[in-house]
Write a protein that holds these residues in place. Structure first.
Motif, PDB file in Angstrom:
ATOM      1  N   ALA A 170       0.826  -1.216   0.000  1.00 29.19           N
ATOM      2  CA  ALA A 170       0.000   0.000   0.000  1.00 29.19           C
ATOM      3  C   ALA A 170       0.860   1.266   0.000  1.00 29.19           C
ATOM      4  O   ALA A 170       0.477   2.281  -0.570  1.00 29.19           O
ATOM      5  N   ARG A 171       2.053   1.198   0.618  1.00 23.35           N
ATOM      6  CA  ARG A 171       2.924   2.387   0.650  1.00 23.35           C
ATOM      7  C   ARG A 171       3.428   2.727  -0.759  1.00 23.35           C
ATOM      8  O   ARG A 171       3.456   3.890  -1.158  1.00 23.35           O
ATOM      9  N   GLN A 172       3.802   1.698  -1.527  1.00 27.48           N
ATOM     10  CA  GLN A 172       4.271   1.928  -2.905  1.00 27.48           C
ATOM     11  C   GLN A 172       3.140   2.434  -3.797  1.00 27.48           C
ATOM     12  O   GLN A 172       3.326   3.366  -4.586  1.00 27.48           O
ATOM     13  N   VAL A 173       1.970   1.807  -3.665  1.00 32.28           N
ATOM     14  CA  VAL A 173       0.814   2.228  -4.467  1.00 32.28           C
ATOM     15  C   VAL A 173       0.426   3.661  -4.095  1.00 32.28           C
ATOM     16  O   VAL A 173       0.074   4.470  -4.956  1.00 32.28           O
ATOM     17  N   ALA A 174       0.505   3.983  -2.789  1.00 32.95           N
ATOM     18  CA  ALA A 174       0.179   5.340  -2.327  1.00 32.95           C
ATOM     19  C   ALA A 174       1.087   6.371  -3.001  1.00 32.95           C
ATOM     20  O   ALA A 174       0.634   7.450  -3.393  1.00 32.95           O
ATOM     21  N   SER A 201       1.397  10.815  -6.738  1.00 32.62           N
ATOM     22  CA  SER A 201       2.003  11.514  -7.882  1.00 32.62           C
ATOM     23  C   SER A 201       0.963  11.775  -8.977  1.00 32.62           C
ATOM     24  O   SER A 201       1.005  12.806  -9.651  1.00 32.62           O
ATOM     25  N   MET A 202      -0.018  10.864  -9.119  1.00 30.84           N
ATOM     26  CA  MET A 202      -1.073  11.053 -10.127  1.00 30.84           C
ATOM     27  C   MET A 202      -1.997  12.208  -9.746  1.00 30.84           C
ATOM     28  O   MET A 202      -2.549  12.891 -10.593  1.00 30.84           O
ATOM     29  N   HIS A 203      -2.181  12.428  -8.423  1.00 34.20           N
ATOM     30  CA  HIS A 203      -3.103  13.460  -7.933  1.00 34.20           C
ATOM     31  C   HIS A 203      -2.380  14.724  -7.459  1.00 34.20           C
ATOM     32  O   HIS A 203      -3.037  15.662  -7.011  1.00 34.20           O
ATOM     33  N   ASN A 204      -1.032  14.682  -7.453  1.00 38.34           N
ATOM     34  CA  ASN A 204      -0.261  15.776  -6.872  1.00 38.34           C
ATOM     35  C   ASN A 204      -0.643  15.981  -5.403  1.00 38.34           C
ATOM     36  O   ASN A 204      -0.857  17.103  -4.937  1.00 38.34           O
TER      37      ASN A 204
END
Length: 655
Positions: A262-266, A271-274
């Protein structure tokens, strides 16, 4: 019209079906039912087109539409594509892990800690350290932050103040906790704070309940989403902040395909949402600690306990000089604590009565026929149980190998400790909290509430009592055996032992200076135990980082664990050798010594649930080169029937 869909199977392509738009109103982001081979499957619509190139086969029709409106967006499709490439799963497997469904993941009983109850929101009650941390996080432009605070320092209040600031700017917040059980108090606190614009997601909700919350988030009716690991995929369209509480916890890593963390996906989602990420723990993972040292994460420190409590006095007891499982030191301290009408927490990371059955004559151990592990005796059920596949059988009284009657049980679990404590303290009320107790719905929460009210004197448990619990009357914590994680053949065993002792110790003396912790161990000189008990985290992290640097293990390198599992041992061995040959071919095309093959062997736990397991580990300082090698293996390995290749990027354990 045509749809391009994916299915939740390890199939690395999109499939095309036709439909009549006047009959079936299909949009991208919906689920549909399609004919697939001889079955009907639920598929995920990734695209809707009016024309396709000529094909030589007959295109089948969509059977029906599952959803009335799209439930995932282009954002989820892009994320699924990234996960597919990074975690070596199909896009269908990735998207199905995100969406509300009835699929349940095997997980430890989820408990919401008392720290999440009675949150202090009033700014008057914040310490100077908390105010500084809130101000620094709010004003910083850095995307990654870490709240490193001792147990009881009020990290939760900081999280909520930062969240309030983000919501005031019109953005949404994702709040991840390692485990969560819904309680009335938690829902009440969140709803009061955020005007009921709160959604709670976790894997134990029914598919329909989860879908209802999912749609509210999607419609923008929710400001804050709180949940366990899979809540990271919530459809927030205007995300401003991701909070990862207790960042070090292993439950953030999925044990099933896709094996995501979950930390990597977060980090990818942020980065996708800034958006910003704020993580927190009293015992950060070594990876996070290294990133803080390197300046990749901004660190904010809380050194004082918010409730005025002092750090407990810690004493190590060398069990090599003791005759019973409860040492004289622990017994005397328990007696003194109970006489003052104060409470005791006892921790042991082993459930059951005794850990294994053995023959004193020939050394035979009673093990699971389906897994390479010893069976554990559960006295209350008078049954030997495998904690991996749940195989059960009756205890034996004669050795099946040498017919000796000199047989018995060795090691001890929570049930045996429970029996011993009841004998030694017959007038004290005692409750046990472990995975066996948690099978009864609501029982764990009931026990914790009674303990909080002072109706229970001694709380005995496994990992469930190790973290987050915040009870004012607890003066004594006893770690019955600190060695259970030390003996695992895994490079993270010292880190886990250190973290566990520090977290459990943090339950004591949170509101006064009478706290005491007794740590029982057969390895009194072990440096993880020594440093955890001397409350010396900085020295531990530096020493452990130095060890990892010398041995070239994370965070100084990246690992990928490739496992072949199957019913036939010889076949698994042949297949892992094929994987090794492919790896060698790929590595030989790279500059010398960029990617290292750590050899082929049986997994430390060779067999689980009748599946034999062989593995090969790849190691590199360069993630890009490592993923190139794994991609080559993944594309070129042709498995045989009844064997399966599992790929675990950045594994948390190698068992």
């Amino acid at each position: 019209m045509y749809v391009h869909v994916v299915v939740a199977k390890p199939l690395y392509q999109r499939f095309t079906y036709s439909f009549d738009p006047t009959i079936l109103p299909i949009e991208r982001g919906m689920r549909v039912t399609v004919p697939f081979a001889s079955k009907e499957l639920t598929a995920f619509v990734f695209d809707v087109v009016s024309d396709i190139a000529d094909v030589s086969y007959k295109i089948k029709d969509v059977i029906k539409v599952v959803d009335k409106e799209p439930i995932f967006t282009q954002y989820h499709i892009d994320l699924a594509s990234w996960m597919s490439q990074f975690y070596f799963c199909s896009e269908g497997e990735a998207i199905s892990a995100m969406l509300p469904s009835n699929r349940r993941e095997p997980q430890i009983e989820e408990v919401v800690s008392a720290e999440y109850v009675g949150l202090v929101i009033d700014k008057e009650h914040l310490s100077e350290e908390q105010k500084i941390a809130i101000s620094e996080i709010n004003e910083s432009l850095h995307p990654l932050h870490y709240l490193y605070g001792v147990t009881g320092s009020g990290k939760t209040e900081v999280f909520f103040h930062v969240a309030t600031n983000v919501i005031a700017m019109g953005k949404q917040v994702l709040y991840l906790v390692p485990e969560i059980t819904l309680t009335y108090q938690l829902i009440t606190q969140l709803n009061k704070r955020f005007n009921e614009r709160v959604a709670i997601l976790h894997s134990k909700m029914t598919g329909s309940a989860r879908l209802k919350q999912w749609k509210k988030i999607q419609r923008g009716e929710i400001d804050i989403v709180i949940g366990a690991r899979s809540a990271i995929f919530a459809p927030c369209s205007n995300l401003g902040l991701i909070i990862i509480d207790e960042e070090h916890e292993q439950t953030y890593k999925s044990g099933n395909t896709p094996r995501y963390h979950a930390r990597q996906v977060a980090q990818k989602i942020a980065s996708m949402h800034n958006a910003k990420i704020v993580m927190g723990s009293a015992t950060p993972s070594l990876e996070a600690w290294a990133m803080m040292n390197e300046g990749n994460i901004e660190k904010h420190i809380l050194t004082k306990r918010g409730s005025g409590g002092f750090f407990p006095e810690v004493q190590i007891v060398d069990m090599l000089h003791e005759k019973e499982m409860i040492s004289r030191v622990l017994y005397n301290n328990m007696k003194e604590t109970l006489s003052k009408k104060r409470q005791v927490i006892l921790f042991l990371n082993r459930r059951g009565f005794s850990y294994f059955f053995h023959c004193n004559s020939c050394g035979y151990e009673m093990s699971c026929p389906h897994c390479s592990v010893s069976l554990t005796f559960h006295k209350s059920e008078h049954t030997m149980v495998c904690h991996y596949c749940n195989y059960k059988t009756k205890p034996i009284h004669v050795c099946p190998t040498c017919n000796s009657l000199d047989v018995g049980y060795a090691g001890f679990g929570t049930q045996m400790v429970e029996q011993e404590i009841q004998k030694k303290f017959p007038h004290a009320t005692l409750a046990r909290v472990d995975a066996d107790v948690s099978k009864t719905k609501g029982q764990v929460q009931d026990i914790l509430e009674k303990f909080e009210k002072g109706e229970i004197d001694i709380l005995l448990g496994t990992q469930m009592v190790a973290k987050g619990l915040n009870f004012p009357k607890v003066d004594l914590v006893g770690i019955v055996l600190a060695d259970s994680t030390l003996n695992l053949p895994d490079f993270r065993s010292q880190e886990r032992t250190f973290s566990l002792i520090l977290q459990v110790s943090g339950r004591s003396g949170r509101y006064n200076n009478n706290g005491k912790v007794i740590v029982q161990t057969y390895h009194a000189q072990n440096y993880a135990i020594q440093m955890a008990t001397s409350n010396n985290p900085l020295d531990f992290y530096e020493a452990e980082l130095e060890t990892r640097k010398i041995t070239q293990f994370p965070p100084y390198t990246r690992l990928v664990n490739l496992v072949i599992r199957g019913k036939v041992k010889a076949l698994c061995q042949t297949e892992i050798n094929k994987v090794s040959d492919l790896a060698t071919t790929a590595v030989n095309h790279l500059p010398i010594d960029v990617v290292e093959i750590l050899g082929v062997s049986e997994c430390p736990i060779e067999k689980i649930n009748n599946n034999y397991r062989f593995h090969m580990i790849l190691r590199s300082k360069e993630l890009k080169s490592l993923l190139q090698v794994v991609t080559y293996i993944h594309r070129n390995y042709k498995g045989v029937k009844h064997t399966y290749l599992e790929i675990d990027v950045d594994p948390l354990h190698l068992l």
